[in-house]
Every structure is written in C-alpha cells, then in structure tokens.
Write a protein that holds these residues in place. Structure first.
Motif, mmCIF file in Angstrom:
data_model
loop_
_atom_site.group_PDB
_atom_site.id
_atom_site.type_symbol
_atom_site.label_atom_id
_atom_site.label_comp_id
_atom_site.label_asym_id
_atom_site.label_seq_id
_atom_site.Cartn_x
_atom_site.Cartn_y
_atom_site.Cartn_z
ATOM 1 N N TYR A 94 9.216 9.460 9.051
ATOM 2 C CA TYR A 94 9.191 8.302 8.163
ATOM 3 C C TYR A 94 8.960 6.995 8.907
ATOM 4 O O TYR A 94 8.171 6.158 8.483
ATOM 5 N N ASP A 95 9.637 6.812 10.069
ATOM 6 C CA ASP A 95 9.491 5.559 10.804
ATOM 7 C C ASP A 95 9.163 5.862 12.264
ATOM 8 O O ASP A 95 10.032 6.263 13.036
ATOM 9 N N ILE A 96 7.886 5.690 12.625
ATOM 10 C CA ILE A 96 7.466 5.887 14.014
ATOM 11 C C ILE A 96 6.894 4.594 14.580
ATOM 12 O O ILE A 96 6.128 4.607 15.534
ATOM 13 N N SER A 97 7.282 3.488 14.008
ATOM 14 C CA SER A 97 6.695 2.206 14.400
ATOM 15 C C SER A 97 6.935 1.888 15.869
ATOM 16 O O SER A 97 6.026 1.414 16.571
ATOM 17 N N TYR A 150 0.838 -1.183 0.000
ATOM 18 C CA TYR A 150 0.000 0.000 0.000
ATOM 19 C C TYR A 150 0.876 1.237 0.000
ATOM 20 O O TYR A 150 1.884 1.308 0.682
ATOM 21 N N GLY A 151 0.518 2.253 -0.753
ATOM 22 C CA GLY A 151 1.264 3.501 -0.773
ATOM 23 C C GLY A 151 0.640 4.476 -1.738
ATOM 24 O O GLY A 151 -0.318 4.164 -2.440
ATOM 25 N N GLY A 172 4.167 9.001 5.915
ATOM 26 C CA GLY A 172 4.704 8.218 7.031
ATOM 27 C C GLY A 172 3.602 7.670 7.912
ATOM 28 O O GLY A 172 3.670 6.526 8.375
ATOM 29 N N LEU A 173 2.571 8.480 8.145
ATOM 30 C CA LEU A 173 1.430 8.002 8.930
ATOM 31 C C LEU A 173 0.761 6.820 8.241
ATOM 32 O O LEU A 173 0.474 5.793 8.874
ATOM 33 N N ALA A 174 0.502 6.946 6.953
ATOM 34 C CA ALA A 174 -0.155 5.861 6.210
ATOM 35 C C ALA A 174 0.685 4.593 6.229
ATOM 36 O O ALA A 174 0.157 3.483 6.365
ATOM 37 N N ASP A 175 1.995 4.742 6.126
ATOM 38 C CA ASP A 175 2.875 3.578 6.065
ATOM 39 C C ASP A 175 3.043 2.890 7.418
ATOM 40 O O ASP A 175 3.305 1.688 7.477
ATOM 41 N N ASN A 176 2.934 3.657 8.511
ATOM 42 C CA ASN A 176 3.215 3.112 9.839
ATOM 43 C C ASN A 176 1.977 2.793 10.667
ATOM 44 O O ASN A 176 2.076 2.154 11.711
ATOM 45 N N ALA A 177 0.813 3.250 10.213
ATOM 46 C CA ALA A 177 -0.389 3.185 11.051
ATOM 47 C C ALA A 177 -0.763 1.776 11.478
ATOM 48 O O ALA A 177 -1.324 1.583 12.562
ATOM 49 N N ASP A 178 -0.459 0.783 10.665
ATOM 50 C CA ASP A 178 -0.875 -0.571 11.036
ATOM 51 C C ASP A 178 -0.033 -1.158 12.172
ATOM 52 O O ASP A 178 -0.282 -2.277 12.614
ATOM 53 N N MET A 179 0.935 -0.384 12.684
ATOM 54 C CA MET A 179 1.706 -0.835 13.845
ATOM 55 C C MET A 179 0.968 -0.562 15.153
ATOM 56 O O MET A 179 1.419 -0.967 16.219
ATOM 57 N N TRP A 233 -7.938 -0.063 1.294
ATOM 58 C CA TRP A 233 -7.391 1.079 0.548
ATOM 59 C C TRP A 233 -7.894 1.083 -0.895
ATOM 60 O O TRP A 233 -8.166 2.142 -1.467
ATOM 61 N N ASP A 234 -8.073 -0.104 -1.496
ATOM 62 C CA ASP A 234 -8.557 -0.185 -2.870
ATOM 63 C C ASP A 234 -10.050 0.152 -2.937
ATOM 64 O O ASP A 234 -10.522 0.796 -3.877
ATOM 65 N N MET A 235 -10.810 -0.279 -1.928
ATOM 66 C CA MET A 235 -12.222 0.119 -1.856
ATOM 67 C C MET A 235 -12.332 1.631 -1.751
ATOM 68 O O MET A 235 -13.189 2.253 -2.405
ATOM 69 N N ARG A 236 -11.480 2.239 -0.932
ATOM 70 C CA ARG A 236 -11.511 3.696 -0.771
ATOM 71 C C ARG A 236 -11.190 4.390 -2.094
ATOM 72 O O ARG A 236 -11.832 5.377 -2.470
#
Length: 390
Positions: free
Chosen positions: A303-306, A111-112, A332-339, A147-150
């Motif tokens: 970039y990395d707040i995991s 996702y990105g 960065g939020l979108a990339d890390n949010a699933d943590m 994300w694809d539905m959105r």
C-alpha cells in the motif's frame, strides 16, 4: 496503424456551443438555444466548409450530465448530442465529422481506480451517442490529466471509434497539472490514439518548436492548433516542415488563404517510417530506454512504498522492478508511482493483477516477459494497454 482520413487534415475549432455564442457556460446553456434554432451553428460550419476545411467538429464539448443538471436539462443529454451532430453533418457534405469531448472539471482531483472507472464510463456513454449519431471520430479537447486522457482513449478503443487528442500546453510542453506532452504522446499512441497534438499558449514559434521535438517519437499524425488567420505563410510552413499533419483552425473568421496553404502542404507523416518510441512514461516525463536496462532489486509492492521509491531514485538502477501479487498491489503502484522519477518494470503471475496495473498506472509500464500467464491472455493484455515487454 493506418490513419483513417486523408492528410493534411484541417478542422474547424468550434468545440462547444459557448465558444460559438461567447456566453458563460456556467450561467447560460447555449446548447438548449440551438435545440430550438441551430442557424448560427449551421452558418459557422458552412463558413468553415466554404473556407476549405476538410473536417468539421460537432460542438458537443459542453454537454455533461452534471452541467445540464444545474440547468434542469439533463433529460436533454441525448437530444443535444443528436441535434448538434445532425446539424453539423448536414453542412459537412463528404467531410468527416468529429464529436468533441472536453475534460469534465468536476471529476474528483484524486487519481484512483474508482475515479478512473467513472471517467471511462462517462466517456464511453458520450462516445457511443456520438458514434450512433454519425460521428466518424472523437476529438478530446484540452484534457489536462494523463489518467483522464487514458480513460477516454480506452473508451474509444472499446467501441472502435478513431480518437484524436489535443491538449493545451505552456512553452515547456506541460499542461496546468504538469503532464508532459511527450509522455502523453508515447503513452497514448501506444494505447491506440489515432492523432495527438497541442495548442501552445506561448505562441507560434513555441508551437513549431514543440511539434519539432515530438516528431521523432510520433507514430501517429501530430496536431497543431492555433488561430491560423494570424499566421504568416512562413509560420504555417514551419509547422508543416516540423511535422504537423492535422491542423485545428481556431479562427473566428476563417482565412481562405491560410486554409488553402495548409491543404497544399506536403506533410512529413509516414506510417512506415521508424520512430524513437521505445519509451516508458509517467505523467511527468517519457523515459527513452537504453539497450541495457539496469533494474533495481525486486521491490514487493504494497500500500505505501513511497519511502522505498524515493531511496531508489538515488541508486544506480535506471528502472524499478516491482513484484505484484494482487490487485491491491496494482492499486498501490498507481497510488505511489509519482514518488519516483524512474520507469517501472512489473512482474506478476496473475492476469487480473497485470490488467489492473496497466489500467490504473498513469503512464506506460514495462512488463517482465517471464510472467507465468497463459500466452494468449498475456499478449492480449500487453497489446490492449500498449505496454513494453522487458
């Protein structure tokens, strides 16, 4: 939001030409055959109308550029949409026709921003063709990733075409990629979806139970999809009683009796009723928010707040407060949010950053109402993406 069609609404379940012919879509292009002879398609749609369905679906789900390229037929992309939808329209009479879009499995798994925009424009191109050909709504079939539905719902909103979303879930209400159906419901209805629903692989009782769980949170009609020719009247009535208002009949041979029973049912959907939909969401879960939200200490997003996100899951906070200063922070939020297993409240004073965060986050965000952004612009962005003001 007013639902654009009469309820209850019953559609047929033929979403692609391969479903109609029973052929392998990876080895045979059934759509090409129907360009030459559409009689099998007309027979199926006429049978559905005779059984009493109130809407038809154009079987355009398998028409994708990368698939047609495998057959050397990509130049037929527009003609296939136009011909198939035209043939269905010729059978529909006064019944509305929906164009089907299926998930494109060849999209990158990661996702990105780039992948999201590629999906958005792919859906937009197809939806524009369907609308120009006469489709009254678009039906998203068996999408797996939120994300694809959105991206698809945003594309439909862009051209003002009603959009229905139907996903396939297990007995717990999750897709194969672990998207939770309640999270998808609250996210997509806030984004502007017109109807949302499920097909449950576990059977009739689980489908009815999942519809019942969703109903208190649904501001839009709920879809139940199944082979209704195999349902008893008791099972059909339970779907109606539990809140289903749109029915996708996936029967190969339509049961006039089942369709008539559904058409006669008194649906519970009421556009004026209050719903418990004050919820943020990630792709994994919906967060039904308490009156007093206890946010974390402000977290500058980079970039990395995991690691920071993992630590906050064990804190007393029930929401994470993120400060965004740039579109890179939004990414960065979108990339890390699933943590994290907590909802997010975001703050930014930049309109472009706000839109990027709301566009690419895979769910539904809360936004600090004190962002220093021109009021009209701020409200427009919040409304477009269905965010919650905090």
């Amino acid at each position: 939001m007013s639902f654009p069609f009469a309820l209850p609404m019953i559609t047929d379940g033929c979403c692609s030409c391969a479903e109609l012919t029973g052929e392998d879509p990876d080895t045979i292009c059934s759509e090409e055959r129907f360009l030459q002879d559409a009689e099998p398609l007309r027979q199926q749609k006429n049978q559905a109308i005779a059984a009493g369905v109130t809407a038809l679906l154009s079987p355009t789900g398998g028409i994708m550029h990368n698939r047609l390229e495998d057959f050397g037929l990509d130049e037929q992309y527009e003609a296939m949409h136009e011909t198939l939808t035209g043939q269905v329209l010729s059978c529909a009479g006064k019944a509305p026709v929906g164009g089907v879009i299926c998930e494109n499995l060849r999209l990158q798994e990661e996702y990105g921003e780039t992948v999201f925009e590629s999906a958005f424009f792919d859906h937009l191109e197809k939806m524009t063709l369907l609308k120009d050909t006469g489709a009254a709504f678009v039906w998203l079939e068996n999408f797996d990733k939120l994300w694809d539905m959105r991206a698809a719902v945003l594309a439909a909103q862009h051209i003002e075409l009603p959009v229905f979303v139907k996903i396939q879930v297990d007995e717990e209400g999750c897709t194969k990629s672990d998207t939770d159906y309640i999270a998808a419901l609250v996210t997509l209805q806030a984004l502007g979806a017109d109807a949302f629903g499920i097909e449950c692989t576990a059977g009739a009782e689980h489908l009815a139970r999942l519809i019942k769980r969703a109903f208190p949170h649904a501001e839009i009609p709920l879809i139940a999809a199944a082979d209704f020719s195999a349902y008893t009247e008791k099972q059909l009535q339970r779907l109606i009683d539990n809140g289903a208002a749109v029915f996708m009949d996936k029967s190969r041979r339509f049961s006039d009796k089942a369709v008539a029973f559904l058409k006669a049912g008194k649906v519970r959907f009421d556009e004026q009723s209050e719903k418990d939909s004050y919820a943020a969401a990630s792709y994994r879960q919906a967060f039904f928010l308490p009156q007093n939200i206890e946010v974390s200490e402000p977290l500058p997003c980079r970039y990395d707040i995991s690691d920071e996100l993992i630590d906050l899951d064990d804190s007393s906070a029930n929401a994470i407060y993120c400060i965004l200063e740039s579109t890179d922070d939004a990414a960065g939020l979108a990339d890390n949010a699933d943590m994290s297993y907590l909802p997010f409240v975001i703050f930014t004073n930049d309109a472009t950053t706000l839109e990027a965060a709301l566009r690419y986050y895979q769910g539904r965000l809360l936004v600090d109402a004190h962002c220093d952004i021109e009021e009209k612009t701020f409200q427009s962005i919040i409304q477009k993406y269905g965010a919650i003001l905090y």
